[in-house]
Structure formats: structure tokens, C-alpha cells
Design an enzyme around this catalytic site. Structure first.
Site, PDB file in Angstrom:
ATOM      1  CD  GLU A  77      -2.913   0.979   2.410  1.00  0.00           C
ATOM      2  OE1 GLU A  77      -3.434   2.026   2.816  1.00  0.00           O
ATOM      3  OE2 GLU A  77      -3.128  -0.140   2.912  1.00  0.00           O
ATOM      4  CG  ASP A  78       1.446   3.053   3.129  1.00  0.00           C
ATOM      5  OD1 ASP A  78       0.548   3.497   2.401  1.00  0.00           O
ATOM      6  OD2 ASP A  78       1.285   2.801   4.332  1.00  0.00           O
TER       7      ASP A  78
END
Length: 726
Positions: A77-78
């Protein structure tokens, strides 16, 4: 950070010395490298967060694979790290766990609620495949809540509400009280800081007094259990957690001084036999409160929780709760599903686990047919907030349902075929209506008929469980497809008309295809059917089509269309005020309401009564409610019927007849032949075998009403037909 990783390793060694520590360290290094340069809002290096999440899971003794996934849970996700890279380095199992926790970040959503629902859908689907997904997500949320003070006030409130509505109940559903309690208390601190800190201060004020009270009871219990020969019993006492006390104060509208059972004592013993022996002992020592004993050992909660609960009157008349359980039960009570984890075999290989996750499968089954975000969230909350009622089948099997459930919910929990053929229910041997609210201990016997071929749509309004709603909707989806298509199209056309739009304006092939794709319908007919059986609202479809429509317009064109729509709505609103069919003397465009007490229709002598805030209420001149307003003549006003036959009015008719077979059928056929809509029917038979039927008809004037009354009087066995005067 190295110290934190060492803490993690030491915790894991205590319960899983066979863990692949080399792979665990590799996950730590990969995560640290991937998050290099990233900081949390607190200013800490980002790697602190996945480390803390892994430590929380290690405290619940999760397996090595879950801990590796926890260390990597934010990488997809990051960071630039991908699913395929994780799969290549750590295997498919770890990659799928990380992907299951990852939010849907790159898909465009219309509303924040829609995005939240789609993220939850994804999480539940991943959770159904591997329950460790939600364990990682709960640990992730817990650490985020612990560091919520660094967020803006708006974010704090948003996260606290979401946590209290979704994640704390989910922790409860999985039996993880340790996480649930901490999440609830943190949420309370941000949602009502004044209430939270007032409560903390008041409880701390009497700390010494409370500790002395707890110590006294513990000493008494320890002395008596030793005398009873129960070895190694652990006894501890504590005040209930803050949110539990706060909720009771709000729910019962009481102050802290009025909440008596603030204390809970826990006695942990070696066997079930010892549990019941200790129960007998505490009931001898202190007086038990009536109706406050619960045996969750004989009837475990759906989240696997087992204990004996009893509330007693202690010294000085102070009530307190005692929970009695074995060590195995205590572990389940603290960490829930994690206590049943099998490190090598996984959790999904036993029949026992199937029962534990039946609620999750039901939730997933229901959500497949639900495209509406608000409905999804509403039912999700019902499923997660597990205030439950325990009832029995005639054979003695225990069925647990949400509080507020009805015999219809019970029928569908047994089998969809029983629900579909249900005609009634006996509760404790007595016939009860199908909307009867089930109570703990009720014995339910469902009555079925082979001539019944499906549920009623009205059942959707009375059932509480998502399982029952899902099965009723499935029946309508499958059995009434053609009817649903027609119904859905009519609902869409009504919504278009309501919004001042036309079918040709919005239902362009390319726009409809976008809606079909968005809500997973395979064809336009499926979309109509979906609206017809309630999978999605007509408003939701029209809103989505309007968005596609607006994309094709220039700003000035959009402004012009919006102006036209507003004008159309105003004209319709004006027309609606005229359609009451009544003119008020000396006042133009006045709000007029036909009174329900006497239901006046054209041809009746009428009078107006000026109400407070609701315009003019129109009554028949002979209505007793008007004559009752003596002394308020200044509020009476002259009104007259408008000369139109386009408006329909409701009129009530009372019919009396000697009871016979097919009487009601003959009455309704007579009215249908006269092409008069029937809005309501109520029929009953007296002890003297006189049938009394009350009908609400939709008519245009008194002449039409008198004609239908004459026709009804000619029906065999009917001896009196009158218009209801009140």
C-alpha cells in the site's frame, strides 16, 4: 528499532521455538528498507508501526507466517514493493495475507462511504480465506489508535467512530476481549473526552476504598476455595473497563453513584467440575441477584467465549460480578480465535472451525446481493454488535440470533425451505404473530404448509438477521425474476420523474454499461431485477447515471439543465398542493390536508380548521372532532371542493354479514369489478358468527361511494353496509 525486533523475537521463542527466525528477520529488513525515509505523523521512523503490530500479534501467540505478514503489511500500500515481489521472496501465503490487509487505493470512488464499504468487502473476502487477515488488521488498528493523539481532531473523531462501529465489534465477534476493551476505551477518550476524563477522575477518587473492598472479597474467596480443596485457583478483581461503565450510565441514564456492579471478579480453575463447585461456593457466601446468572459453559457464545457469570450482593449491599472459568476458557476469552490456532495445519481444516465462522460466511453470502453502501453498513453493524438472544428448537437445540429477531429469523436459521413455507409459529406452545420478538429461552416451533410457495416482501421489514434477509431476497431474485424486472423498471421511472429527468436523457448504452460494471450486473435486465428485489436502490442507479451525464456537459449546459429540473419540481409541487381538490376561501396556494378521522370526499359538506404548523385540516361538517372544538370558532374557515374528478380520496366502509365461506372473496370481487382500488381490508368474526369487515377504498366522489355501497348490500349474507363516520 533493533531492541523492538529483539523483544519480538524473545516473545515468539516462548511459545513457538520452531518459528523460522531467519525469515522473520528477513521480513523486518525488507520492510525497513521499503519504508526507508518514511515517517509517521508522530515523527517516528515508519518501521516502528509494523514492528509494534507484530509484537501485538506475538502477545496473542500467532504463528510465524502471520508475524512475517504483519512486518510487511503496509509495503504494497505505501511503498514500491509489489505482490509479486513479496510472493517471490516470502511465498504466496504471506503475499496473500499482506494483500488482504491492503486497502483499495487506486480505484476511483464517488463517496467516502462507498470506498469504506469496498475496503471492508475486500477485507471480509480475504478474511474468509484466512482469518489471520483480520488479526493483522485488528493489531494494525490497535497500534494506530494508541498513537491517535498525533492526528488532527477531525481524523481522530473519524477513526474513533469507525473503530467503535466496526473494529471493536469485530474483535468481540472473534472473542478477542483484550483488544476489544482497549479499542473501546481509546475511542471513548476521543469521542467524549469530557465524559471519559470525568469518569476516570471519579473512579480514581475512590481508588483506595475500592482496592480495600476488592482485597477483602479476594481474601474471603481464596480462603474458602482452599477449604474446598480446589488447587491453584487464580482469583483477581478489577473495576469494569471505562467504556462498559460509560455505556451503562448513558443507556440507563444514571450517574456513576447509581451504577452498582462496577467490579468484576475472575476465578480461574483447572476443570469444568471445579467451575460449578466454585459457583456453589460463591452462592453460599453471598446472595445471588435474581435473573443475573448466565451459564456460557453449557451454552457458549458464538465467539467461543465460555464462563459462568453471576452477580452477587457483597458486603455493605454492594453488588459485584463473578466470572468463573478454566484456564483454557480464559485463554479463549482473552485472545479468542488466536487460542485455537494450529501452527502447522492452519485453522480451516476442522469442522469445529466451520461453526465458528458460519456468521462470516453468512455475511459474505448476504453482501453478494447488496450493492447499496448504507444498507451494507447498517446490516454489517447488526451482524457485528452481537447482542444476542438464545432460543431452542422443539428438540432442544440452541439457536442464537440477534436481539429483536422474530420467528421468521428463526425459521430461516434452520433452513431456507422452512422459512419459504412458513405460515406461523408457536412460541412455548402458544401461537404468536410472526413479528413477535424472541426472548431468551423461548422454544420455537415453526408451522409450514406445502401450499405456500414463498415468503412475503413485508417480511424484509420485520426480520433482523442478515441471513434471513439474504434468503428472502434470494427467493425473490430466483422465483420472481420477471416480476422484479417490471417492478424495478417502474421504480426507476418513478425516481426519474421525481428528479425531473427522462428515461431517454440518462439511459444511454455506454452510461448504463458503466453502472453494470460498477455494481456487478451482467445485463440491463439484471439491473432492473436488482432494483426490483432490493439489491440496489433506484436513487443509487439514477445518481450514478447523472454523474456520467454531467461529464458530457459544458458548465453552462449543466447550469441550464439544473435550472429546468428545479423549475419542473416547483411546478409539480405547486400542482400537488392543488390536487387536494379543496379551495380555501380567501387564501391562494394554502397547505391543505384532508383529515383522516372522517375522510371527506367530494359531495360531503366540509369545513376547514386552521392547525398550528400544518395548514388547514379539512373535516366533514358532521365530524365529531369539529364539534368538539367549541370555543375555537375563530380557527374554523370556509372551504369548498374544486370542480375536478382527477383526484382520488380515501373512504372507510363498515360491512356486517352472517359468516360464510368465500364471503371476503365475494366482497373484494364486487369492488374490483367496479374498478375501485382497495387500500386496506380488516376482517374479523364475532362469537355470534357475525363477520365485520372494514374497507378503505379510493374513490372520486360521494356518488361513486353510494353506488358501491348499494352493490355491496346485494351480496348474499350481507345485512348492513355503512360509511364510517369516525
Amino acid at each position: 528499532m533493533i531492541d523492538s525486533f529483539s523483544v519480538l523475537v524473545e516473545k515468539v521463542k516462548k511459545y513457538d521455538p520452531g518459528c523460522n527466525f531467519e525469515m522473520l528477520e528477513k521480513a523486518y529488513v525488507v520492510s525497513k528498507t521499503a519504508h526507508m525515509g518514511q515517517q509517521r505523523i508522530s515523527g517516528e521512523p515508519y518501521i516502528i508501526h509494523p514492528l509494534e503490530v507484530a509484537v501485538i500479534l506475538a502477545e496473542m501467540e500467532l504463528d510465524c507466517t502471520a508475524l512475517i505478514a504483519a512486518l510487511l503489511h503496509d509495503t504494497i500500500e505505501d511503498t514500491t514493493c509489489t505482490y509479486d515481489e513479496l510472493k517471490a521472496q516470502f511465498g504466496q501465503e504471506v503475499a496473500e495475507l499482506v494483500d488482504g490487509v491492503t486497502k483499495l487505493g487506486k480505484i476511483p470512488f464517488t463517496t467516502k462511504e462507498e470506498q469504506q464499504v469496498e475496503n471492508l468487502r475486500k477485507m471480509f473476502l480475504a478474511m474468509a480465506k484466512d482469518i489471520r487477515v483480520i488479526m493483522i488488521k485488528l493489531a494494525d488498528r490497535l497500534h494506530n489508535m494508541r498513537t491517535l493523539k498525533y492526528m488532527s481532531e477531525g481524523k481522530q473523531l473519524e477513526k474513533a467512530r469507525e473503530t467503535l462501529e466496526i473494529y471493536a465489534p469485530l474483535a468481540h465477534r472473534l472473542g478477542i476481549s483484550k483488544i476489544k476493551w482497549e479499542l473501546e476505551d481509546i475511542c471513548l477518550r476521543y469521542l467524549d473526552p469530557k465524559g471519559y476524563y470525568d469518569l476516570v477522575e471519579k473512579i480514581n477518587t475512590k481508588r483506595k476504598q475500592r482496592e480495600a473492598y476488592i482485597t477483602k472479597i479476594i481474601e474471603t474467596l481464596r480462603e474458602k476455595t482452599n477449604e474446598l480443596g480446589i488447587e491453584n485457583a487464580q482469583i483477581d478483581g478489577r473495576p469494569k473497563h471505562f467504556y462498559s461503565i460509560y455505556r451503562k450510565m448513558v443507556k440507563q441514564n444514571k450517574t456513576l453513584e447509581q451504577i452498582y456492579d462496577l467490579f468484576a471478579f475472575r476465578i480461574i480453575v483447572n476443570s469444568v467440575k471445579d467451575c460449578y463447585a466454585v459457583l456453589g461456593l460463591v452462592h453460599e457466601l453471598y446472595k445471588p441477584m435474581s435473573g443475573r446468572f448466565k451459564d456460557y459453559i453449557a451454552m457458549p457464545k458464538p465467539n467461543m467465549y465460555q464462563s459462568l457469570h453471576t452477580t452477587l450482593i457483597g458486603p455493605g449491599g454492594q453488588p459485584f460480578e463473578v466470572q468463573i472459568r478454566t484456564w483454557d476458557m480464559h485463554r479463549v476469552a482473552e485472545v479468542g480465535i488466536a487460542a485455537h490456532w494450529k501452527y502447522k495445519e492452519g485453522i480451516n481444516n476442522t469442522k469445529d472451525s466451520d461453526k465458528k465462522f458460519a456468521w462470516l460466511r453468512q455475511l459474505l453470502e448476504w453482501q453478494k446481493d447488496t450493492r447499496d453502501e448504507s444498507e451494507f453498513m447498517e446490516t454489517l453493524k447488526i451482524d457485528l454488535f452481537t447482542d444476542e438472544v438464545f432460543v431452542f428448537t422443539p428438540k432442544g437445540d440452541v439457536i442464537n440470533l440477534p436481539v429483536g429477531s422474530t420467528p421468521v429469523d428463526f425459521a430461516y436459521s434452520i433452513h431456507s425451505a422452512i422459512g419459504n413455507k412458513m405460515i406461523g409459529a408457536k412460541v412455548n406452545g402458544k401461537m404468536e404473530p410472526i413479528d413477535y420478538k424472541l426472548k431468551n429461552g423461548d422454544i420455537i416451533d415453526i408451522l409450514t404448509s406445502s401450499t405456500i410457495h414463498g415468503p412475503s416482501r413485508d417480511w424484509l421489514k420485520i426480520v433482523k438477521s442478515s441471513q434471513a434477509k439474504s434468503k428472502i431476497n434470494q427467493w425473490f431474485k430466483k422465483e420472481k425474476r420477471e416480476e422484479n424486472i417490471i417492478r424495478g423498471k417502474e421504480m426507476l421511472e418513478r425516481e426519474l420523474k421525481k428528479q425531473g429527468l427522462t428515461y431517454t436523457q440518462l439511459f444511454k448504452t455506454e452510461w448504463v454499461e458503466q453502472v453494470l460494471k460498477k455494481y456487478n450486473f451482467s445485463s440491463q435486465e439484471d439491473l432492473y431485477a436488482g432494483v426490483g428485489y432490493g439489491a440496489i436502490t433506484a436513487n443509487k442507479v439514477i445518481t450514478r447515471l447523472k454523474e456520467e451525464f454531467k461529464k458530457t456537459l459544458k458548465p453552462e449546459e449543466l447550469e441550464q439543465i439544473l435550472e429546468t429540473i428545479a423549475q419542473t419540481k416547483n411546478e409539480r409541487k405547486k400542482k400537488h398542493t392543488l390536487e387536494s381538490g379543496v379551495v380555501v376561501k380567501g387564501i391562494d396556494n394554502c397547505l391543505v390536508r384532508l383529515s383522516r378521522c372522517c375522510n371527506p370526499v367530494p359531495g360531503d359538506e366540509i369545513i376547514g380548521y386552521i392547525t398550528r404548523g400544518r395548514g388547514v385540516s379539512v373535516h366533514r361538517s358532521d365530524c365529531i372532532n369539529v364539534s368538539a372544538e367549541q370555543g375555537e370558532e375563530e380557527r374554523l374557515i370556509d372551504v369548498k371542493w374544486r370542480t375536478t374528478n382527477d383526484v382520488a380520496y380515501k373512504a372507510d366502509i363498515n360491512l356486517m354479514a352472517n359468516d360464510r365461506t368465500s364471503l371476503l372473496l365475494d366482497v373484494t370481487n364486487c369492488i374490483t369489478e367496479a374498478k375501485i382500488p382497495i387500500k386496506a381490508v380488516n376482517a374479523r368474526t364475532t362469537r355470534e358468527q357475525i363477520t365485520v369487515i372494514t374497507l378503505t377504498l379510493e374513490i372520486t366522489n360521494t356518488e361513486q361511494l353510494e353506488k358501491i355501497i348499494k352493490r355491496l348490500r346485494k351480496i348474499d349474507s350481507v345485512f348492513d353496509v355503512t360509511r364510517n363516520k369516525q
